[in-house]
Design a protein around this motif. Sequence first.
Motif, mmCIF file in Angstrom:
data_model
loop_
_atom_site.group_PDB
_atom_site.id
_atom_site.type_symbol
_atom_site.label_atom_id
_atom_site.label_comp_id
_atom_site.label_asym_id
_atom_site.label_seq_id
_atom_site.Cartn_x
_atom_site.Cartn_y
_atom_site.Cartn_z
ATOM 1 N N UNK A 188 0.711 -1.343 -0.051
ATOM 2 C CA UNK A 188 0.067 0.174 -0.048
ATOM 3 C C UNK A 188 0.945 1.391 0.140
ATOM 4 N N UNK A 189 0.299 2.314 -0.857
ATOM 5 C CA UNK A 189 1.192 3.506 -0.848
ATOM 6 C C UNK A 189 1.747 4.161 0.714
ATOM 7 N N UNK A 190 1.088 4.200 1.596
ATOM 8 C CA UNK A 190 1.698 4.925 2.469
ATOM 9 C C UNK A 190 2.946 3.868 3.277
ATOM 10 N N UNK A 191 2.608 2.559 3.252
ATOM 11 C CA UNK A 191 3.776 1.932 4.017
ATOM 12 C C UNK A 191 4.642 1.627 2.914
ATOM 13 N N UNK A 192 4.531 1.749 1.485
ATOM 14 C CA UNK A 192 5.645 1.883 0.550
ATOM 15 C C UNK A 192 6.292 2.993 0.808
ATOM 16 N N UNK A 193 5.868 4.195 1.102
ATOM 17 C CA UNK A 193 6.733 5.635 1.618
ATOM 18 C C UNK A 193 7.534 5.352 2.501
ATOM 19 N N UNK A 194 7.083 4.871 3.879
ATOM 20 C CA UNK A 194 7.648 4.595 5.074
ATOM 21 C C UNK A 194 8.627 3.691 4.851
ATOM 22 N N UNK A 195 8.682 2.606 4.138
ATOM 23 C CA UNK A 195 9.659 1.444 3.915
ATOM 24 C C UNK A 195 10.707 2.245 3.037
ATOM 25 N N UNK A 196 10.582 2.926 2.095
ATOM 26 C CA UNK A 196 11.549 3.521 1.171
ATOM 27 C C UNK A 196 12.468 4.432 1.982
ATOM 28 N N UNK A 197 11.807 5.464 2.911
ATOM 29 C CA UNK A 197 12.490 6.203 3.803
ATOM 30 C C UNK A 197 13.243 5.678 4.579
ATOM 31 N N UNK A 198 12.843 4.676 5.318
ATOM 32 C CA UNK A 198 13.501 3.789 6.181
ATOM 33 C C UNK A 198 14.910 3.274 5.767
ATOM 34 N N UNK A 199 14.529 2.700 4.403
ATOM 35 C CA UNK A 199 15.888 2.005 3.754
ATOM 36 C C UNK A 199 16.887 2.977 3.305
ATOM 37 N N UNK A 200 16.537 4.237 3.133
ATOM 38 C CA UNK A 200 17.358 5.282 2.609
ATOM 39 C C UNK A 200 17.909 6.137 3.549
#
Length: 348
Positions: free
Chosen positions: A216-228
Amino acid sequence: MYEQVEKPKENESRVVANSVAQKKSDGKQGLGFVNNRPKPSLQHKILMQGDFVRPKVIQCYTVVTPTNNQSVDNWNATKDLRLADDGQIAVAQDSSYGSHDMWATAALITSANNVLKGKKSVMRLSAGGDQINGPAPDGTGAKTLVQVVPENVATKTKGTKMTLWADCGRSGRDIMGVGKGTGGNGRKMTGVYNKDRTGFSKFIGRSKERKTSASDPRNMSTEIYQSLGGKASYDLLSPDEKDAFDQKAGINRYAEPSIGEGYTMASGGAKYPGKTTWNFHWAGVVMVSGGDRVTLENFATGVAIEKNDKWDFQMYGPATKADQTFHDQHKAGKQHGQAPMTVPVKKR
């Protein structure tokens, strides 16, 4: 990049009244960032329709002036067009969201259709009888384009009366080959982004492209920020550093999905006062030529199981030209907060 081709003054473009868009509601790093983003060339304007906001067609690209307006041999569509830089695609602009009308070269229609079919999309594209022609903006000569006729094999409808889920997520999943007519299987979606190879991964040739476990978009966004490096670190970056960071990651203005893939925008940041803020938006990509991408998008009506013919084709340009990207234009509508994230998405 695409070029805006205006119809003659006596044929002012119309706005489709019943095509109101509704979307689903509800540490600073020491890197040598280089910002290549061009400065915005025109302030966005907003057109109010009921409780929802539509940005007007953004005149940030090259405009064909009255001295070389549409004529028999110059993109005579009798309405405003977004024209791909190589002259191989044109999308009519009945409103800021595009229209049912698209033209492309016969070869491009065939190749796009083959890709969509191969990715199990419900969408098929074929050539119609209408034609327009004119010179390509990039100077590669005259092009002849034929009407693109869409078909939804799940609903067995085609052309301007084709029906599609009246919901951006459901319609997007069907276009991207996940829904297969049901609009479902959301867990089979993944976001993609780039991350530099580090440590052992450099030596085993692991791709720098990463896929999110979130669907889902919100968790995609959170995951990408955390990874980077974390959202807090990202927020500490200057605007130029954020832009350079986005370019490396392939997100926001630098999202470049292929045919049969798509965009999703996760809302974020402070809400705009007095504006309705949606959770997210999805859009499936059905054609690509050079740096220009065409989506087929539909929007929620409040009835979860509705299908209708209010969808639109729309063309978006590359990040090398200000205000033409999917991210720029949907962010400009102020319906996704002041700091949304756009992620390229595809079938897992």
